[in-house]
Design a protein around this motif. Sequence first.
Motif: not given
Length: 425
Positions: A268, A270-271, A274-275, A278, A299, A374
């Motif tokens: 993952s 991409e995930e 993103a973390t 953020e 992305e 996270t």
Amino acid sequence: MKILILCYGTRGDVQPYVALGQRLGERGHHVTVATSPRFREFVESHGLAYAFINDDLLAILDTDGGKDLLEQPGLWGIIRNSIRMVRKVAPIQRALIRESREAAEATDPDFILFSPKLAHAPLIAGQLDIPVALGALIPMHVPTGELRVLLAPGRMNRPWLNRASFALIGFITRRVLSGYIKPFRAELGLPPRRFEPLESASGAPLPVLHAISPAVVRRPADWPETAHLTGYWFLDEPAWQPPDALRTFLDAGPPPVYFGFGSMAGRSPEELAATVLEALGRTGQRGVIATGWGGLKPEALPDNVMLIREAPHAWLFPRMAATVHHGGAGTTAAALRAGRPTLIVPFFGDQPFWGAHIHRLGAAPSPIPRGRLTADRLEAALKEMAGNTAMQKKAAEIGAAIRAEDGTGSAATLIEELASTRKVT
């Protein structure tokens, strides 16, 4: 002197050996590096000869099973997944042994230096009757009561437990590799002998050159005299010039935070990206994201984040406010040399060790394992690195000490001394 370096792994595993080989070449020695063909151009571009070792074991990391291996939450998960892959690995391991022997026969070396993944190298040196030494990037091969290694719980630092963890690692290593080493020993015509990772073909203690700074890992008092800390083996690229876009981005604001996970892609990326975005957005800091070999795949990017594939750490890291990475030995060394706080997000292997160890030194926040990462935890760590002046000072002190060392020079001198003894195999 003709020197054969047998090394295997990712770019971070191979690069220190290329750095040492280049230094040995500058001292008049002819150096051949036997490694995966994906690094042939890299090896030859630094003035070293190349010898073939197959790429198949690395290719497994690109499969679903290999990606699962990178995302296992603990050591026992890694062991379980590794057992399922044994049938795939067995023929590859036999091929690695054969190809290492062919590389030695073709180069006729006077000395062999090998990485831990190629533990059959001392048998080749024994057949050739030449000196051999293990080159280690992590301090998990020579037993000691002073270091917590992979199997010791993070909050427990007891000499007996530390030694027990080394003993368990040695037991697992013997169990995994003896099935390949024993028949290879017979094939070479060497007398039967129990395989010990820290012994030469004749049973003599194996010299171990650790490519680690004593400013980062203090030499344990209970190490044998055959174990050495040389300092890191850095490969600098003084002629490298950054793309205009990267230089413009760096000049346009305060130092950013570096994020890069090399080849630790997992399932993952991409995930993961993103973390990162953020958490970075919450802090208001700028960032540089290195996609590497697929570890991060954002992305979309805000204006305060620059995306690159890679850049020499020696050039990039000193221009960062802090670094966030997977904790590979080479990346950790480069981050420490830059003198900036560094957060380690370990995936597997030696990475949890480096994360915990650098945190104990005071140069890093507490590591955040990949499975527990996270946005909230990453945000807190980024704020800690930006606001903790004691951490920033400690990182700067370690960086200054590392920059004053000459790791490849020290290692080259040791190799010359070991080669002069001749009969150590």
